[in-house]
Scaffold this motif. Sequence first.
Motif, PDB file in Angstrom:
ATOM      1  N   LEU A  79       4.864  43.995  51.485  1.00 23.75           N
ATOM      2  CA  LEU A  79       6.038  43.539  50.741  1.00 23.75           C
ATOM      3  C   LEU A  79       6.776  42.460  51.530  1.00 23.75           C
ATOM      4  O   LEU A  79       6.764  42.466  52.760  1.00 23.75           O
ATOM      5  CB  LEU A  79       6.991  44.716  50.477  1.00 23.75           C
ATOM      6  N   PRO A  80       7.465  41.548  50.822  1.00 30.30           N
ATOM      7  CA  PRO A  80       8.245  40.511  51.498  1.00 30.30           C
ATOM      8  C   PRO A  80       9.624  41.042  51.900  1.00 30.30           C
ATOM      9  O   PRO A  80       9.907  42.241  51.765  1.00 30.30           O
ATOM     10  CB  PRO A  80       8.373  39.431  50.420  1.00 30.30           C
ATOM     11  N   GLN A  81      10.471  40.154  52.382  1.00 31.23           N
ATOM     12  CA  GLN A  81      11.853  40.544  52.670  1.00 31.23           C
ATOM     13  C   GLN A  81      12.570  40.867  51.358  1.00 31.23           C
ATOM     14  O   GLN A  81      12.774  39.989  50.526  1.00 31.23           O
ATOM     15  CB  GLN A  81      12.603  39.411  53.379  1.00 31.23           C
ATOM     16  N   ALA A 237      11.930  35.609  59.945  1.00 35.75           N
ATOM     17  CA  ALA A 237      10.729  36.297  60.422  1.00 35.75           C
ATOM     18  C   ALA A 237      10.284  37.359  59.419  1.00 35.75           C
ATOM     19  O   ALA A 237      11.085  38.190  58.963  1.00 35.75           O
ATOM     20  CB  ALA A 237      11.003  36.936  61.785  1.00 35.75           C
ATOM     21  N   ASP A 238       9.017  37.343  59.096  1.00 34.07           N
ATOM     22  CA  ASP A 238       8.409  38.285  58.162  1.00 34.07           C
ATOM     23  C   ASP A 238       8.611  39.715  58.668  1.00 34.07           C
ATOM     24  O   ASP A 238       8.326  40.017  59.826  1.00 34.07           O
ATOM     25  CB  ASP A 238       6.914  37.957  58.059  1.00 34.07           C
ATOM     26  N   TRP A 239       9.087  40.606  57.808  1.00 36.65           N
ATOM     27  CA  TRP A 239       9.286  42.003  58.190  1.00 36.65           C
ATOM     28  C   TRP A 239       7.970  42.742  58.411  1.00 36.65           C
ATOM     29  O   TRP A 239       7.960  43.898  58.820  1.00 36.65           O
ATOM     30  CB  TRP A 239      10.133  42.733  57.152  1.00 36.65           C
ATOM     31  N   ALA A 240       6.850  42.077  58.152  1.00 35.65           N
ATOM     32  CA  ALA A 240       5.541  42.659  58.464  1.00 35.65           C
ATOM     33  C   ALA A 240       5.093  42.291  59.870  1.00 35.65           C
ATOM     34  O   ALA A 240       4.055  42.768  60.323  1.00 35.65           O
ATOM     35  CB  ALA A 240       4.493  42.187  57.455  1.00 35.65           C
ATOM     36  N   TRP A 241       5.856  41.451  60.541  1.00 35.59           N
ATOM     37  CA  TRP A 241       5.551  41.002  61.899  1.00 35.59           C
ATOM     38  C   TRP A 241       6.487  41.713  62.862  1.00 35.59           C
ATOM     39  O   TRP A 241       7.625  42.061  62.522  1.00 35.59           O
ATOM     40  CB  TRP A 241       5.720  39.484  61.969  1.00 35.59           C
ATOM     41  N   THR A 242       6.033  41.941  64.084  1.00 41.57           N
ATOM     42  CA  THR A 242       6.865  42.609  65.083  1.00 41.57           C
ATOM     43  C   THR A 242       8.224  41.935  65.208  1.00 41.57           C
ATOM     44  O   THR A 242       9.254  42.606  65.299  1.00 41.57           O
ATOM     45  CB  THR A 242       6.163  42.598  66.458  1.00 41.57           C
ATOM     46  N   ALA A 248      14.492  42.401  64.292  1.00 41.13           N
ATOM     47  CA  ALA A 248      15.492  42.035  63.286  1.00 41.13           C
ATOM     48  C   ALA A 248      15.886  43.240  62.418  1.00 41.13           C
ATOM     49  O   ALA A 248      16.971  43.798  62.577  1.00 41.13           O
ATOM     50  CB  ALA A 248      14.962  40.893  62.416  1.00 41.13           C
ATOM     51  N   LEU A 249      15.003  43.663  61.504  1.00 42.24           N
ATOM     52  CA  LEU A 249      15.366  44.689  60.527  1.00 42.24           C
ATOM     53  C   LEU A 249      15.806  46.004  61.170  1.00 42.24           C
ATOM     54  O   LEU A 249      16.930  46.476  60.943  1.00 42.24           O
ATOM     55  CB  LEU A 249      14.186  44.937  59.580  1.00 42.24           C
TER      56      LEU A 249
END
Length: 569
Positions: A79-81, A237-242, A248-249
């Motif tokens: 999923l995206p942000q 930054a993609d929430w699927a990336w560290t 961040a999240l």
Amino acid sequence: MHADFHWQVPEFFNIAQACSRRWAEQAQTASETAVIADGPDCAQPRHHSYAELQQAANRLSNGLRLLGVRRGERVAIALPQRFETAVAYIAVLQLGAVAVPLSQLFGPEALEYRLQDSAASVALVDQHSGALVQALRAQCPALRHVLGLTGALDPEVIDWAAVQEAASAECALVHTRAEDPALLIYTSGTTGNPKGALIPHRALIGNLSGFICSQNWFGFDPHGASTPSQAVFWSPADWAWTGGLLDALLPTLYFGRPIVAWNGRFAAATAFALLQRHRVTHTFLFPTALKAMMKDCPQPRQLYRLRLQAIMSAGEAVGDAVFDYCRQQLGVTLNEMFGQTEINYVVGNCARLWPARPGSMGRAYPGHRVALLDEQGHECAQGEIGEVAVHRLDRHGVPDPVFFLGYWNNPGATRAKFSADPASSWCRTGDLAVRDADGYLWYQGRADDMFKSAGYRIGPGEIENCLIKHPAVLYAAVVPKPDAQRGALVKAYLVLAHEAAQQRARCINPEQAFDPALVAELQAHVRQRLAPYEYPKEIEFIDALPMTSSGKVQRRLLRLQEEERAQRG
């Protein structure tokens, strides 16, 4: 600071409880904003409270339980942000299951490998990723169910909204140990298939000292005041990336603050508009984003009202051009940070507590024992190039909670990550640096990015930084080109800034890779500023550099391209 710092890791710890449930269960924080959902398709940004986040996560957890998800099972999140992505992570983690982040940028082969290797039993998708995942189900026998955000997907995809409506809003937390696995994040890898790094719940605690320092205390008073100022976080930054998930999240939610979820493509103008619209105070902007913003808007404060208090960057060295831009034009001293998926947030700067030096990686954050090692595993002297390594134990002999558990189903790769000495507890990163007299580390590139030309050891970072200072250059990547006499020549691949690209197209054939006048100008630009052996003997102009989903330049692909060309003659 290191002497006084002590890790406090409880036996039982769950990321979902720390990032959502504890805020939702307190009357004074339940109504506070957790996620601000925004995007090109949103008429108005929507603020979601911690109570909403927890209630939606409880419903999804109950739905996943009905689908047979149990403790330790892997659940893919493609999923995206967006608000639902935060819900998905909280829902999976509070079940004691393991979340497998999957980027929206992955193609069929990348998705298939990760779904097969992780043996994910459920995948959470949107309309974009859903079509790809559905096409792969026959090759992924462990994948029992696919849960989709929209009802317009394949009939075999379970409707997320229907699950939410049918499930209870009450859900018991699975009490995980801090050592239990929480995330399975696949590294981009420099050779071979990507490896799945198994991240425990305690790793979030291990990230916190670096997050607090790199974000200039995130609105808290470093001298002990208990009431934080208002802070709003956003990162492309993609929430699927560290970098998007653990930098961040999750740390933003851990501190009970709001994070902006922008469900759209990155563009420099969009980034500035978001910073202004949501009064963003803290951000993580990777170097490629900062370079694009610098080129697109040289004087942003003339156009935007910015409230930035801290900018953190990582992934590549930003160089002094970007550092000066942030300080002079954005009004913030940039805090560069270094870490890896396996051991994240271990080195960096904190402008509030120690001087940030332009281009430096910074110093070890409190709680982390960092050294530079030579090929034999011995610590390097000041000024010597060595491989950045992190010890399993802090200076007090206590285990550092930031460490990963190991590579998924790959004990050989796990052993190889550590120093060759069986008695050593040093974890090697594959990144090279030099330490100065004050303990600052200076990035020299990946071990496999370094090369020799005519006997000189060349690191690409300094040359790339010099090239992007030229107004015609947007991005640069330096690699070796095989050469019979010198062993290798310094070659630069360049992406031109918009105006320079247009001018070049008017002057020469756009398909032509070589522009003699501009090449000579750029070579002189580097020769005047760096050592004579460092200027690029050859320059090639391309439309885009190969990059990972996290914004890192994949020099390896360019290096392989040069080797293949040399073999063909």
